[in-house]
Design a protein around this motif. Structure first.
Motif, PDB file in Angstrom:
ATOM      1  N   LEU A  38      35.368  46.874  54.604  1.00  0.00           N
ATOM      2  CA  LEU A  38      35.998  46.055  55.634  1.00  0.00           C
ATOM      3  C   LEU A  38      35.875  46.735  56.988  1.00  0.00           C
ATOM      4  O   LEU A  38      36.026  47.961  57.090  1.00  0.00           O
ATOM      5  CB  LEU A  38      37.484  45.823  55.328  1.00  0.00           C
ATOM      6  N   GLU A  39      35.618  45.937  58.003  1.00  0.00           N
ATOM      7  CA  GLU A  39      35.588  46.483  59.358  1.00  0.00           C
ATOM      8  C   GLU A  39      37.003  46.878  59.777  1.00  0.00           C
ATOM      9  O   GLU A  39      37.985  46.289  59.308  1.00  0.00           O
ATOM     10  CB  GLU A  39      35.021  45.443  60.327  1.00  0.00           C
ATOM     11  N   ARG A  41      38.808  46.229  62.314  1.00  0.00           N
ATOM     12  CA  ARG A  41      39.638  45.161  62.841  1.00  0.00           C
ATOM     13  C   ARG A  41      40.157  44.261  61.713  1.00  0.00           C
ATOM     14  O   ARG A  41      41.292  43.778  61.762  1.00  0.00           O
ATOM     15  CB  ARG A  41      38.835  44.320  63.832  1.00  0.00           C
ATOM     16  N   SER A  42      39.359  44.061  60.686  1.00  0.00           N
ATOM     17  CA  SER A  42      39.804  43.261  59.538  1.00  0.00           C
ATOM     18  C   SER A  42      40.913  43.970  58.778  1.00  0.00           C
ATOM     19  O   SER A  42      41.847  43.342  58.277  1.00  0.00           O
ATOM     20  CB  SER A  42      38.626  42.972  58.605  1.00  0.00           C
ATOM     21  N   ARG A  80      37.488  35.939  62.654  1.00  0.00           N
ATOM     22  CA  ARG A  80      37.937  37.087  61.863  1.00  0.00           C
ATOM     23  C   ARG A  80      38.710  36.624  60.626  1.00  0.00           C
ATOM     24  O   ARG A  80      38.545  37.196  59.540  1.00  0.00           O
ATOM     25  CB  ARG A  80      38.811  37.998  62.729  1.00  0.00           C
ATOM     26  N   THR A  83      36.164  35.481  58.153  1.00  0.00           N
ATOM     27  CA  THR A  83      35.504  36.619  57.513  1.00  0.00           C
ATOM     28  C   THR A  83      36.374  37.215  56.415  1.00  0.00           C
ATOM     29  O   THR A  83      35.890  37.523  55.310  1.00  0.00           O
ATOM     30  CB  THR A  83      35.184  37.706  58.562  1.00  0.00           C
ATOM     31  N   LEU A  84      37.650  37.377  56.701  1.00  0.00           N
ATOM     32  CA  LEU A  84      38.578  37.946  55.725  1.00  0.00           C
ATOM     33  C   LEU A  84      38.705  37.030  54.511  1.00  0.00           C
ATOM     34  O   LEU A  84      38.735  37.491  53.359  1.00  0.00           O
ATOM     35  CB  LEU A  84      39.939  38.176  56.375  1.00  0.00           C
TER      36      LEU A  84
END
Length: 521
Positions: A38-39, A41-42, A80, A83-84
């Motif tokens: 996971l990035e 920010r995520s 975002r 994406t999550l």
């Protein structure tokens, strides 16, 4: 609301999102032995949701908490979230990610409490194993320390109070369950596209049907009305043309609705043939033929909305709190001079009047009288009416009041509409808030992607900011309105605003760029 994150950190425990394990101390999400990449920010976004499980968080609050800035587009957050959800769906293929990370219509996002568990062991831990306390349990409390007499007294008190408390508890519990169920239902984006009328009677009542269908959809919490995202929504009247306000320009939506209204030969009832279309393919998703009682159009239209909700597997819409008759609506849409004393103000009539005044009225005294009247009538303005009253104050050049009505507590637009962003940006410019001016200007450009081809907008963004480039995307908008008065007043606003944009960005480009003690011109 439960703060799973803090409790898990305190007790060195893991948090389970269905079959996925999140370690709050290492900040690692895993599926069995596999670590999920996971990035950062995520991860921050996931942690924020874990602090408020079951409680919807507004987009503005999320942006401020995770990005620590007000200068982030809501589209960034939406991407975002998507994406999550994609990650959750990938590793939990038997689950519905939209029911785990839930969108609560017009409220925000939250993690579903039924998908979150809190334990030091795996979800397969047997009943005999020790379990960590839940976030709401009291530390240090042991059943071994409870005296038997206290248990007996407690049971007696419980029995004595059970009957008395039941009637009070049951309604509140049901209300909580209803609210919780509402949060778990993903919303559907719908574009009210056009209503074609065949026959004199159908043409006579077309505007009334359009107005009632539009208002009922606005008030329904589970559909996101795409029309409201089109700049022309705030420029188009509800008229006798086939198109609904804003429909001509919208390029994206999950579904679009077309209606054919036709006279019947045997009586004055109308036949409404509805076609729900997938915009990308043009294929029919759902269709039906319904009867419109011209003596009770509101109820007939509500029946159509209920059929649509049933197709989407959404809760049935409730009948509106307001009531209107056909004559009243027709008069308000006729373009005749409106006398407030003769009209019973409710949500429907007030919104229709506000739209008419915002578009057509030039008498400032009349505009002020209406805004005062509607503020007195409603303790809390409905969202749609609030936007139109804000537009009227903008028209009156009462910029501070317009700002209060068009923005939230953070000073950002309450709706992702390019024209509203432009008005908010214009207000910020006039009030000397250059940060908000630039932010909402850029937000308006992003919002224009809903109505302008992306290649056209990117071509425009490749050019330096100026008055002409500011005006360029707005020139391609299609309007239903033909009245020179309306077109002229918005043209003047656009010209003044884009002149300010050109001047401001020209000043910014001339400013020296400084790095430490270097001065690069």
């Amino acid at each position: 609301m439960q703060d799973y994150l803090s409790s898990a950190k305190d007790q060195q425990a893991s948090i389970y999102i269905e079959g996925l394990e999140f370690n709050p101390n290492t900040r690692v999400l895993s599926c069995g032995e596999q670590i999920i990449d996971l990035e950062p920010r995520s991860i921050e976004l996931l942690e924020l949701f874990l602090t408020s499980v079951g409680q919807p968080l507004a987009a503005e609050h999320i942006i401020e908490s995770v990005w620590q800035s007000n200068f982030i587009s809501k589209n960034v957050l939406t991407n975002r979230i998507s994406t999550l959800r994609s990650v959750l769906q990938k590793y939990l293929p038997d689950s519905d990610a939209t029911k785990i990370l839930v969108t609560y219509p017009r409220k925000g996002y939250f993690l579903n409490p039924s998908s979150i568990s809190f334990t030091a062991d795996s979800p397969d831990t047997t009943a005999g194993d020790a379990a960590i306390e839940s976030p709401t349990s009291k530390k240090g409390f042991s059943t071994n320390s409870v005296n038997s007499w206290l248990v007996v007294v407690s049971l007696v008190l419980l029995i004595n109070t059970a009957i008395m408390g039941y009637m009070l508890w049951q309604p509140s519990t049901r209300a909580s369950e209803v609210e919780r169920d509402q949060r778990l239902i993903p919303k559907v984006e719908l574009l009210l596209n056009r209503l074609d009328a065949i026959g004199d009677n159908s043409r006579k009542y077309r505007k009334v049907v359009k107005a009632l269908l539009l208002q009922q959809q606005i008030e329904y919490a589970y559909t996101d009305l795409a029309n409201q995202d089109a700049p022309s929504y705030f420029l188009d009247p509800i008229d006798s043309s086939p198109f609904f306000p804003g429909a001509k320009n919208m390029r994206t939506s999950d579904y679009l609705l077309n209606i054919q209204l036709k006279d019947q030969e045997v009586d004055k009832r109308l036949v409404a043939k509805i076609s729900l279309i997938y915009p990308n393919s043009g294929k029919l998703a759902f269709g039906g033929v319904y009867s419109i009682d011209v003596n009770n159009i509101s109820s007939s239209v509500m029946e159509i909305n209920r059929k649509l909700a049933n197709y989407f597997a959404l809760p049935a819409p409730l009948s509106p709190e307001w009531s209107v008759d056909n004559t009243e609506v027709s008069e308000l849409l006729s373009g005749k001079t409106i006398t407030f004393d003769d009209i019973k103000l409710n949500t429907m009539t007030s919104t229709l009047i506000a739209r008419q005044l915002a578009l057509f009225e030039t008498d400032q005294k009349k505009l002020i009288a209406f805004t005062n009247l509607v503020q007195t009538r409603f303790k809390l303005l409905p969202d749609e009416l609030k936007l139109w009253v804000g537009t009227i104050h903008f028209k009156l050049r009462d910029l501070q009041t317009a700002k209060e009505l068009l923005t939230n507590t953070s000073g950002n637009s309450t709706i992702e509409n390019a024209l509203v962003y432009m008005m908010v940006s214009h207000i910020a410019y006039k009030q000397g808030n250059m940060d908000k001016f630039r932010l909402n200007y850029m937000e308006s450009l992003v919002a224009l992607l809903r109505v302008v081809p992306s290649e056209d907008l990117f071509a425009r963004l490749s050019k330096p900011e100026s008055k002409s480039t500011c005006l360029q995307p707005w020139k391609s908008l299609k309007l239903s309105v033909k009245e020179p008065l309306i077109i002229k007043q918005w043209e003047n606003l656009m010209l003044n605003y884009c002149t300010a944009v050109g001047q401001q960005f020209s000043k910014d480009n001339k400013k020296p760029f400084k790095i430490n003690n270097l001065n690069i011109n």
